[in-house]
Design a protein around this motif. Structure first.
Motif, mmCIF file in Angstrom:
data_model
loop_
_atom_site.group_PDB
_atom_site.id
_atom_site.type_symbol
_atom_site.label_atom_id
_atom_site.label_comp_id
_atom_site.label_asym_id
_atom_site.label_seq_id
_atom_site.Cartn_x
_atom_site.Cartn_y
_atom_site.Cartn_z
ATOM 1 N N GLY A 121 0.812 -1.213 0.000
ATOM 2 C CA GLY A 121 0.000 0.000 0.000
ATOM 3 C C GLY A 121 0.843 1.259 0.000
ATOM 4 O O GLY A 121 0.569 2.216 -0.732
ATOM 5 N N ALA A 122 1.904 1.271 0.802
ATOM 6 C CA ALA A 122 2.806 2.432 0.839
ATOM 7 C C ALA A 122 3.535 2.589 -0.493
ATOM 8 O O ALA A 122 3.678 3.702 -1.006
ATOM 9 C CB ALA A 122 3.803 2.281 1.987
ATOM 10 N N ALA A 123 3.979 1.481 -1.074
ATOM 11 C CA ALA A 123 4.675 1.540 -2.360
ATOM 12 C C ALA A 123 3.748 2.042 -3.462
ATOM 13 O O ALA A 123 4.141 2.874 -4.295
ATOM 14 C CB ALA A 123 5.226 0.162 -2.722
ATOM 15 N N GLY A 124 2.505 1.559 -3.469
ATOM 16 C CA GLY A 124 1.552 1.994 -4.488
ATOM 17 C C GLY A 124 1.234 3.478 -4.394
ATOM 18 O O GLY A 124 1.171 4.175 -5.407
ATOM 19 N N SER A 125 1.053 3.983 -3.184
ATOM 20 C CA SER A 125 0.773 5.416 -3.033
ATOM 21 C C SER A 125 1.997 6.240 -3.410
ATOM 22 O O SER A 125 1.868 7.322 -3.989
ATOM 23 C CB SER A 125 0.315 5.735 -1.611
ATOM 24 N N GLY A 126 3.190 5.722 -3.120
ATOM 25 C CA GLY A 126 4.405 6.414 -3.545
ATOM 26 C C GLY A 126 4.505 6.482 -5.060
ATOM 27 O O GLY A 126 4.892 7.513 -5.626
ATOM 28 N N LEU A 127 4.142 5.386 -5.740
ATOM 29 C CA LEU A 127 4.136 5.382 -7.204
ATOM 30 C C LEU A 127 3.145 6.401 -7.757
ATOM 31 O O LEU A 127 3.432 7.080 -8.749
ATOM 32 C CB LEU A 127 3.773 3.995 -7.734
ATOM 33 N N LEU A 128 1.989 6.491 -7.131
ATOM 34 C CA LEU A 128 0.978 7.449 -7.576
ATOM 35 C C LEU A 128 1.526 8.874 -7.556
ATOM 36 O O LEU A 128 1.211 9.683 -8.433
ATOM 37 C CB LEU A 128 -0.261 7.353 -6.686
ATOM 38 N N LEU A 129 2.354 9.149 -6.576
ATOM 39 C CA LEU A 129 2.896 10.511 -6.432
ATOM 40 C C LEU A 129 3.995 10.834 -7.446
ATOM 41 O O LEU A 129 4.278 11.999 -7.680
ATOM 42 C CB LEU A 129 3.421 10.710 -5.009
ATOM 43 N N VAL A 130 4.589 9.812 -8.057
ATOM 44 C CA VAL A 130 5.705 10.079 -8.974
ATOM 45 C C VAL A 130 5.413 9.764 -10.448
ATOM 46 O O VAL A 130 6.111 10.265 -11.322
ATOM 47 C CB VAL A 130 6.998 9.329 -8.550
ATOM 48 N N LEU A 131 4.407 8.947 -10.726
ATOM 49 C CA LEU A 131 4.110 8.589 -12.119
ATOM 50 C C LEU A 131 3.216 9.629 -12.781
ATOM 51 O O LEU A 131 2.419 10.285 -12.117
ATOM 52 C CB LEU A 131 3.434 7.221 -12.185
ATOM 53 N N LEU A 135 1.542 -8.571 -2.398
ATOM 54 C CA LEU A 135 2.336 -7.346 -2.500
ATOM 55 C C LEU A 135 1.881 -6.516 -3.701
ATOM 56 O O LEU A 135 1.674 -5.299 -3.590
ATOM 57 C CB LEU A 135 3.822 -7.696 -2.602
ATOM 58 N N LEU A 136 1.691 -7.154 -4.845
ATOM 59 C CA LEU A 136 1.240 -6.442 -6.051
ATOM 60 C C LEU A 136 -0.187 -5.919 -5.894
ATOM 61 O O LEU A 136 -0.481 -4.777 -6.280
ATOM 62 C CB LEU A 136 1.337 -7.351 -7.270
ATOM 63 N N ALA A 137 -1.070 -6.743 -5.339
ATOM 64 C CA ALA A 137 -2.451 -6.307 -5.137
ATOM 65 C C ALA A 137 -2.506 -5.113 -4.185
ATOM 66 O O ALA A 137 -3.247 -4.148 -4.421
ATOM 67 C CB ALA A 137 -3.299 -7.452 -4.587
ATOM 68 N N SER A 138 -1.710 -5.143 -3.145
ATOM 69 C CA SER A 138 -1.690 -4.037 -2.176
ATOM 70 C C SER A 138 -1.088 -2.777 -2.788
ATOM 71 O O SER A 138 -1.540 -1.668 -2.490
ATOM 72 C CB SER A 138 -0.918 -4.445 -0.926
ATOM 73 N N ALA A 139 -0.090 -2.943 -3.646
ATOM 74 C CA ALA A 139 0.472 -1.788 -4.351
ATOM 75 C C ALA A 139 -0.591 -1.173 -5.260
ATOM 76 O O ALA A 139 -0.744 0.049 -5.331
ATOM 77 C CB ALA A 139 1.702 -2.199 -5.148
ATOM 78 N N TYR A 140 -1.343 -2.026 -5.952
ATOM 79 C CA TYR A 140 -2.464 -1.548 -6.760
ATOM 80 C C TYR A 140 -3.442 -0.772 -5.874
ATOM 81 O O TYR A 140 -3.902 0.303 -6.224
ATOM 82 C CB TYR A 140 -3.172 -2.725 -7.441
ATOM 83 N N GLY A 141 -3.743 -1.330 -4.691
ATOM 84 C CA GLY A 141 -4.668 -0.672 -3.778
ATOM 85 C C GLY A 141 -4.171 0.693 -3.322
ATOM 86 O O GLY A 141 -4.940 1.638 -3.226
ATOM 87 N N PHE A 175 -4.461 2.938 -6.722
ATOM 88 C CA PHE A 175 -5.780 3.255 -7.278
ATOM 89 C C PHE A 175 -6.916 2.872 -6.340
ATOM 90 O O PHE A 175 -7.796 3.666 -6.090
ATOM 91 C CB PHE A 175 -5.941 2.560 -8.631
ATOM 92 N N GLY A 176 -6.928 1.655 -5.870
ATOM 93 C CA GLY A 176 -7.868 1.231 -4.852
ATOM 94 C C GLY A 176 -9.178 0.648 -5.312
ATOM 95 O O GLY A 176 -9.770 -0.151 -4.591
ATOM 96 N N ALA A 177 -9.687 1.015 -6.485
ATOM 97 C CA ALA A 177 -10.993 0.510 -6.914
ATOM 98 C C ALA A 177 -10.963 -1.005 -7.026
ATOM 99 O O ALA A 177 -10.080 -1.576 -7.653
ATOM 100 C CB ALA A 177 -11.373 1.120 -8.260
ATOM 101 N N ALA A 178 -11.920 -1.645 -6.394
ATOM 102 C CA ALA A 178 -12.092 -3.105 -6.433
ATOM 103 C C ALA A 178 -10.912 -3.862 -5.833
ATOM 104 O O ALA A 178 -10.706 -5.028 -6.157
ATOM 105 C CB ALA A 178 -12.369 -3.587 -7.848
ATOM 106 N N LEU A 179 -10.175 -3.232 -4.946
ATOM 107 C CA LEU A 179 -9.094 -3.944 -4.260
ATOM 108 C C LEU A 179 -9.648 -5.174 -3.559
ATOM 109 O O LEU A 179 -9.014 -6.233 -3.545
ATOM 110 C CB LEU A 179 -8.387 -3.025 -3.255
ATOM 111 N N GLY A 180 -10.843 -5.059 -3.011
ATOM 112 C CA GLY A 180 -11.455 -6.198 -2.324
ATOM 113 C C GLY A 180 -11.676 -7.385 -3.241
ATOM 114 O O GLY A 180 -11.459 -8.531 -2.852
ATOM 115 N N VAL A 181 -12.083 -7.126 -4.478
ATOM 116 C CA VAL A 181 -12.295 -8.213 -5.434
ATOM 117 C C VAL A 181 -10.962 -8.871 -5.772
ATOM 118 O O VAL A 181 -10.846 -10.096 -5.820
ATOM 119 C CB VAL A 181 -12.988 -7.703 -6.717
ATOM 120 N N ILE A 182 -9.941 -8.057 -5.976
ATOM 121 C CA ILE A 182 -8.618 -8.588 -6.318
ATOM 122 C C ILE A 182 -8.067 -9.421 -5.160
ATOM 123 O O ILE A 182 -7.571 -10.534 -5.361
ATOM 124 C CB ILE A 182 -7.663 -7.437 -6.703
#
Length: 185
Positions: free
Chosen positions: A29-39, A77-83, A86-93
């Protein structure tokens, strides 16, 4: 007495496996939010319907795929990074990923999914709060709804048949796939 026993049976074990999974969810989750801030903006949403659709199909097929051994840690790890990104449908994933594991009770899988999604989301929130990027009035409104929904879901979830939980997850995944395909494509 029976209600207490039923509640206990539907809870995931608080063991070393869950602790490791929570750690992976926080890291992702921390890695995914960090990616959001730089991509660059606008690149990722195009693949969201594909990810949600694939996760929904995987979750629907999970009972037939149960004998296949899938390494959960990289997927989590990948699913949590996605969450965190972006977060949408993280529960389904997460449900799809966990449904391939050894636990066959959809209610326990759902409870574990909620714990892991919360860990990934809280890690992402911590990154955004730390960077001063949170719109607090909107956040307070969404938080109130999420807490109420989580509480209500927890109260109802343990009383619903596993087949009904599976059906709701699949229906939600299909709905979100169509919604995001329409929105982003």
């Amino acid at each position: 007495m029976l209600a207490a026993l039923a509640d206990h049976v539907n809870r995931p074990a608080a063991d070393r496996s869950l602790a490791i999974q929570i750690g992976l969810a926080i890291l992702g989750g921390a890695a995914g939010s960090g990616l959001l801030l730089v991509l660059p903006a606008g690149r990722f949403p195009v693949v969201v319907p594909v990810l949600i659709g694939a996760a929904t199909a995987l979750f629907a097929a999970a009972p037939r795929l149960r004998g296949i051994r899938v390494p959960t840690a990289p997927g989590l790890l990948l699913a949590s990074a996605y969450g965190g990104f972006f977060g949408a449908a993280l529960g389904v994933i997460l449900s799809a990923l966990l449904a391939l594991g050894p636990d066959t009770d959809a209610r326990r899988v759902n409870a574990r999914k909620n714990i892991l999604a919360s860990a990934a989301t809280l890690a992402a929130v911590a990154v955004f709060v730390g960077r001063g990027l949170v719109a607090w009035p909107a956040t307070a409104t969404m938080l109130a709804g999420a807490v109420a929904g989580g509480w209500l879901g927890g109260r109802i979830g343990g009383r619903v048949r596993p087949a009904a939980v599976r059906a709701v997850v699949i229906a939600g995944g299909v709905t979100l796939t169509v919604f995001y395909a329409h929105r982003f494509w």
